[in-house]
Design a protein around this motif. Sequence first.
Motif, short mmCIF file in Angstrom:
data_model
loop_
_atom_site.label_atom_id
_atom_site.label_comp_id
_atom_site.label_asym_id
_atom_site.label_seq_id
_atom_site.Cartn_x
_atom_site.Cartn_y
_atom_site.Cartn_z
N ARG A 258 0.83 -1.21 0.00
CA ARG A 258 0.00 0.00 0.00
C ARG A 258 0.86 1.26 0.00
NH1 ARG A 258 -5.29 1.20 0.98
NH2 ARG A 258 -5.75 3.20 1.95
N ALA A 259 1.97 1.22 0.73
CA ALA A 259 2.88 2.37 0.74
C ALA A 259 3.53 2.57 -0.63
CB ALA A 259 3.94 2.20 1.82
N LEU A 260 3.90 1.46 -1.30
CA LEU A 260 4.54 1.57 -2.61
C LEU A 260 3.57 2.04 -3.68
CD1 LEU A 260 6.75 -1.66 -2.58
CD2 LEU A 260 7.49 0.70 -2.23
N SER A 261 2.29 1.73 -3.54
CA SER A 261 1.30 2.14 -4.54
C SER A 261 0.59 3.44 -4.19
CB SER A 261 0.25 1.03 -4.71
OG SER A 261 -0.44 0.80 -3.49
N ALA A 262 1.07 4.13 -3.15
CA ALA A 262 0.40 5.36 -2.72
C ALA A 262 0.49 6.44 -3.79
CB ALA A 262 1.01 5.86 -1.41
N GLU A 263 1.63 6.51 -4.50
CA GLU A 263 1.79 7.54 -5.53
C GLU A 263 0.78 7.34 -6.65
OE1 GLU A 263 5.22 9.29 -8.56
OE2 GLU A 263 5.68 7.66 -7.16
N GLY A 264 0.59 6.09 -7.09
CA GLY A 264 -0.39 5.83 -8.14
C GLY A 264 -1.81 6.14 -7.71
N ARG A 265 -2.15 5.82 -6.47
CA ARG A 265 -3.49 6.13 -6.00
C ARG A 265 -3.72 7.63 -5.88
NH1 ARG A 265 -3.87 4.78 -1.12
NH2 ARG A 265 -1.87 3.79 -0.71
N LEU A 266 -2.70 8.36 -5.43
CA LEU A 266 -2.82 9.81 -5.34
C LEU A 266 -2.96 10.43 -6.73
CD1 LEU A 266 -2.79 12.36 -3.59
CD2 LEU A 266 -0.29 12.36 -3.77
N SER A 267 -2.23 9.91 -7.70
CA SER A 267 -2.36 10.42 -9.07
C SER A 267 -3.76 10.17 -9.60
CB SER A 267 -1.32 9.75 -9.98
OG SER A 267 -0.01 10.01 -9.52
N GLY A 268 -4.32 9.01 -9.29
CA GLY A 268 -5.68 8.71 -9.72
C GLY A 268 -6.69 9.67 -9.12
N TRP A 269 -6.54 9.98 -7.83
CA TRP A 269 -7.46 10.93 -7.20
C TRP A 269 -7.33 12.32 -7.82
CZ3 TRP A 269 -11.56 10.23 -4.38
CH2 TRP A 269 -11.71 9.05 -3.63
N VAL A 270 -6.11 12.76 -8.10
CA VAL A 270 -5.90 14.09 -8.68
C VAL A 270 -6.51 14.17 -10.07
CG1 VAL A 270 -4.16 15.71 -9.51
CG2 VAL A 270 -3.86 14.59 -7.30
N LEU A 271 -6.27 13.16 -10.88
CA LEU A 271 -6.80 13.17 -12.25
C LEU A 271 -8.32 13.05 -12.26
CD1 LEU A 271 -4.18 10.89 -14.06
CD2 LEU A 271 -4.38 13.38 -14.16
N ALA A 272 -8.89 12.37 -11.27
CA ALA A 272 -10.34 12.21 -11.24
C ALA A 272 -11.05 13.48 -10.75
CB ALA A 272 -10.71 11.03 -10.35
N LEU A 273 -10.44 14.17 -9.78
CA LEU A 273 -11.10 15.34 -9.20
C LEU A 273 -10.76 16.65 -9.91
CD1 LEU A 273 -10.64 14.55 -5.38
CD2 LEU A 273 -12.66 14.19 -6.80
N LEU A 274 -9.67 16.68 -10.67
CA LEU A 274 -9.24 17.94 -11.29
C LEU A 274 -10.29 18.53 -12.23
CD1 LEU A 274 -6.98 20.01 -11.55
CD2 LEU A 274 -5.99 18.60 -13.38
N LEU A 307 -17.25 12.17 -19.29
CA LEU A 307 -17.51 11.46 -18.04
C LEU A 307 -17.35 9.96 -18.21
CD1 LEU A 307 -20.60 13.39 -16.60
CD2 LEU A 307 -18.27 13.38 -15.71
N GLY A 308 -17.81 9.42 -19.34
CA GLY A 308 -17.64 7.99 -19.59
C GLY A 308 -16.18 7.60 -19.69
N LEU A 309 -15.39 8.39 -20.43
CA LEU A 309 -13.96 8.09 -20.55
C LEU A 309 -13.24 8.24 -19.21
CD1 LEU A 309 -13.17 9.84 -23.97
CD2 LEU A 309 -13.45 7.39 -23.52
N MET A 310 -13.65 9.24 -18.41
CA MET A 310 -13.05 9.41 -17.08
C MET A 310 -13.36 8.21 -16.19
SD MET A 310 -13.66 13.42 -16.20
CE MET A 310 -13.27 13.08 -14.49
N THR A 311 -14.59 7.75 -16.25
CA THR A 311 -14.96 6.58 -15.44
C THR A 311 -14.15 5.36 -15.84
OG1 THR A 311 -17.21 7.45 -15.24
CG2 THR A 311 -16.88 5.13 -14.73
N LEU A 312 -13.98 5.17 -17.14
CA LEU A 312 -13.17 4.05 -17.61
C LEU A 312 -11.73 4.18 -17.15
CD1 LEU A 312 -13.01 1.50 -19.36
CD2 LEU A 312 -12.54 2.97 -21.33
N GLY A 313 -11.18 5.40 -17.22
CA GLY A 313 -9.80 5.60 -16.76
C GLY A 313 -9.65 5.38 -15.27
N ILE A 314 -10.64 5.83 -14.48
CA ILE A 314 -10.57 5.63 -13.04
C ILE A 314 -10.60 4.15 -12.70
CG2 ILE A 314 -11.85 5.97 -10.89
CD1 ILE A 314 -12.73 8.70 -12.00
N LEU A 315 -11.49 3.41 -13.34
CA LEU A 315 -11.55 1.97 -13.08
C LEU A 315 -10.26 1.27 -13.50
CD1 LEU A 315 -15.23 1.20 -14.22
CD2 LEU A 315 -14.36 1.44 -11.88
N TRP A 316 -9.67 1.72 -14.60
CA TRP A 316 -8.42 1.10 -15.06
C TRP A 316 -7.28 1.38 -14.09
CZ3 TRP A 316 -7.46 -2.52 -18.50
CH2 TRP A 316 -6.14 -2.73 -18.91
#
Length: 325
Positions: A258-274, A307-316
Amino acid sequence: MNTTFFGFAVLLFLGTVLAVEGLYLYWSSRHGPRAKRFAARIELGSADAQAKVQPLSILKQRMLSDSPLIVRLLSDIPFVHSIDSKLRQAGSKMTVGRFIGYTCAAAVAGLAIGSALALSFVAQLAIAGMLAVLPWLKVCRDRSQRLRQIERQLPDAADSIARALRAGHSFASALAMLSEELAAPLGAEFRIAFDEINFGVSMNTALYNMTERVPLDDLRYFVIAVLIQRESGGNLAEILSNIGFIIRERLKLFAKVRALSAEGRLSGWVLALLPFVVIGVLSILSPGFIKIFWTDPAAEKLAGLCLGLMTLGILWMRKIVRIRV
């Protein structure tokens, strides 16, 4: 006063009281609560009733709603019991009827907000759908936190039961001591299992019910080990100590991943909320510029596609950073 008239009045009063009392006793013997209980017992004892009646359960049943009418309406819906199971796993005392009521109220509030902002019908439905999902997201969040807390408590619980067994206690008494010493929520689950055993439920059924309330693989391994030991024998204290060690090491590995994947999860949150943050800022600074998204049909289609493409990217991205240990 005439003595004869006085005596007649007294006798009439006594006769009326006795008549009323007799009618009450007659009605009570035919239709009173005790008569109904006797009739129900006689019916249960008959051969026909034993063939038709369902076996009674001594376990406490969870109600779908406080209203019998709503219970009858919800009983025909297939996914209601799944919602009730999620509420129970989340440790919520809320009934399914109340949960559905909150969901409908949130959807109506979303429609009202969209109507007040003079948005299109599609935008109103989108806002209503987002608000209607909020109660379910709250339940999922509470369930995830509760299961994670139980998972952290499980190694200590296995070690405590192992020490109690080495001290000469039975497994049931070890459950009782653990339910008093261990904090909630795992202590409460062990208390429920111990109470079921005390009320006459078999050990296998009580432990199986606990795995239904707490759907964790580690807890299933714990229960399977106990059940196998009860059938084939062996040193249960040593088995539980090994299970506690394995769970503790697995949690350490999971924390490292979880610590090693924290950067990827944070990037996902930023790209989803931006995008939503940018739209909110532009709506405040330049309402006329962003108004096209709510009025132009082509812009609405483009926003739906985005929104559809964003949802697909978030799930990926979620699939990439979610590593099972």
